[in-house]
Design an enzyme around this catalytic site. Structure first.
Site, mmCIF file in Angstrom:
data_model
loop_
_atom_site.group_PDB
_atom_site.id
_atom_site.type_symbol
_atom_site.label_atom_id
_atom_site.label_comp_id
_atom_site.label_asym_id
_atom_site.label_seq_id
_atom_site.Cartn_x
_atom_site.Cartn_y
_atom_site.Cartn_z
ATOM 1 N N HIS A 1 75.493 44.598 -43.969
ATOM 2 C CA HIS A 1 76.376 45.768 -43.955
ATOM 3 C C HIS A 1 77.802 45.329 -43.638
ATOM 4 O O HIS A 1 78.016 44.305 -43.000
ATOM 5 C CB HIS A 1 75.906 46.777 -42.903
ATOM 6 N N HIS B 1 70.336 40.960 -46.729
ATOM 7 C CA HIS B 1 70.800 42.353 -46.829
ATOM 8 C C HIS B 1 71.764 42.589 -45.672
ATOM 9 O O HIS B 1 71.368 42.519 -44.509
ATOM 10 C CB HIS B 1 69.583 43.298 -46.747
ATOM 11 N N ASN C 1 76.945 49.916 -46.505
ATOM 12 C CA ASN C 1 76.439 48.717 -47.147
ATOM 13 C C ASN C 1 77.608 47.915 -47.694
ATOM 14 O O ASN C 1 78.652 48.468 -48.022
ATOM 15 C CB ASN C 1 75.518 49.105 -48.314
ATOM 16 N N CYS D 1 71.832 52.477 -43.026
ATOM 17 C CA CYS D 1 70.521 52.846 -42.505
ATOM 18 C C CYS D 1 70.655 54.120 -41.696
ATOM 19 O O CYS D 1 71.339 54.135 -40.677
ATOM 20 C CB CYS D 1 69.941 51.731 -41.647
ATOM 21 N N ARG E 1 68.733 53.514 -53.759
ATOM 22 C CA ARG E 1 67.755 53.682 -52.671
ATOM 23 C C ARG E 1 68.507 53.841 -51.340
ATOM 24 O O ARG E 1 68.621 54.938 -50.796
ATOM 25 C CB ARG E 1 66.822 52.446 -52.626
#
Lengths: 306, 306
Positions: free
Chosen positions: A212, A210, A252, A243, A15
């Site tokens: 990075h 989440h 990520n 993003c 994703r």
């Protein structure tokens, strides 16, 4: 051995990663990669977003992928949904979990989803109503829960404001605090999770992080979240993605780096590092990819446990 | 804000970094870089090794550099010494601290200093005798305290064996557990420090951590050590350097990454990140350098606090 919270990885390459690739990836290749991720031992995978292909052309084959994994019991596959229409598509195609995203900072929400936060909260209410009674899990990703690409440090009050609404609308959902820019540091990550995880209003929610690795904080922040008691950590095989609407937020945290960080500990998860690195290498061979992470830069012979 | 142990950085670029550069660096340039590191706020600096220039040609001007900083009170300058001859040179030239290195693993000690561990322990005894009564600090670096490039995971018993001797010979020294390969993970770092920091025999020693970022664990491991109560962390501006005798162990953890990780926390140290990045850029311009770290890869405008 130190007692800690076992890590449960959510693999987001299909994703958050694939959406960063402009070149179309064939549906069969996407399915093969998701299959390989599952075979490597990953039990939770974000496989895409039910968005308009006009917004993100890479997501044009969501229904086909969802149908392929419809009866799969090896892993929990999740799809991002921006609205009720997305939630309905997820339900109709047998997706096990939907992820709804909005931001703690107004500027990022406007940039990312094109709406003020208040409208996104109404959208969450609508999605909750649409899935009410259905056998589908709900996760809410709170973007810019630490730092905003436009406004810098996001006040904790803005995070708490968003969380109040989530607690009311989705009192048993999993909530991810997202370090959208990668500029949070481990102390902030620990502090914010310690704060929210002890709040009565949020006591029935579960938590995810989440992050990075853009500024090199990816693993340290994941460890800080885990140390605070967070089990669920998002990472991307090969460090793929970021993003696209957060300038500078490439990278990520790499799944293989996190598996390496937790290996041999009580927090370690049953992911086959060698198999995972093979999938990451395969992803790296797709046209138009921009990879990250550390483990793939080290000669394979130097990696222990392979 | 989470209470923690304030971080005290030992900047090792002029020692661990410069020794990795084959091109000779002019003495004046070395001094300018050390001056700039001090001006950026770094208060402890390893400036070189009193070794034979035949072994490491880059260290040919140690006496000149030591004399330049002889009366300096802004920072504590330390030199590695492999033996009594090195310790005597350090004493004679007004160095404030000496660092003696040996390994917990036999194979690495043989490769790194060309002697079995037992001989290195005798060497430590000789060095302790040579500086007895002198106004000079002693630090002992225990290399391969987690993992060995030749033998893999180093048993905790081997670490404890080395520490017993250090405790007897140098009961008030600072002891650094060094992750020479960069393959330790945060759980192991926390576990080993928690173990040794509660041992009665070592209760008068203080502790430091020296890590590498080769496998992406640099900041996470530093944070794990700090969380266990370790104040003193070794890093290198620009991520310069590594152990030239540990194959694959390039990439010291970058000082700027650690400063970034701790900024705004109780553990943060008074280092000027913008000034530090300027020094790192200057080091990167030296011929023959191989840099690491994350912050220098991010466009400067995206860095907060600059």
């Amino acid at each position: 051995m130190i007692q800690t919270t076992p890590i449960e990885i959510v693999e987001v390459a299909p994703r958050d990663g694939f959406q960063s690739i402009n070149e179309p990836i064939a549906t069969g290749i996407k399915i093969q990669i998701i299959e390989a991720l599952i075979a490597a031992g990953l039990t939770r995978i974000e496989f895409g977003s039910f968005v308009s292909p006009r917004a993100i052309p890479q997501m044009v084959d969501m229904i086909e992928i969802a149908q392929h994994f419809r009866t799969d019991t090896r892993a929990r596959l999740a799809a991002l949904v921006p609205n009720v229409r997305g939630a309905e598509l997820a339900l109709k195609n047998g997706v096990q979990e939907i992820v709804y995203v909005f931001s703690a900072s107004e500027a990022h929400n406007l940039s990312n989803v094109g709406a003020p936060i208040s409208q996104s909260i109404q959208g969450l209410a609508d999605v909750c109503q649409a899935i009410s009674g259905a056998d589908i899990a709900l996760r809410v990703d709170l973007a810019t829960a630490f730092d905003c690409p436009f406004d810098g440090t996001v006040p904790m009050d803005a995070v708490l404001h968003a969380l109040e609404h989530i607690a009311q609308l989705a009192p048993t959902s999993e909530i991810a605090l997202c370090d959208t820019t990668g500029r949070a540091n481990p102390f902030e990550v620990a502090e914010r999770f310690q704060k929210v995880m002890t709040m009565e209003a949020l006591s029935n929610n579960t938590w995810a992080f989440h992050g990075h690795d853009t500024y090199g904080m990816g693993i340290a922040n994941a460890m800080a979240a885990n140390r605070a008691g967070v089990a669920v950590i998002d990472t991307s095989a090969g460090g793929l993605g970021g993003c696209p609407f957060a300038p500078g937020a490439t990278g990520n945290t790499a799944t293989e780096d996190l598996v390496f960080a937790a290996r041999g500990s009580n927090a370690g998860c049953a992911v086959d590092l060698a198999a995972l690195l093979e999938v990451a290498d395969r992803i790296a061979e797709l046209p138009g990819t921009s990879m990250g992470g550390h483990l793939r830069t080290v000669p394979r012979g130097k990696l222990p446990l392979l």
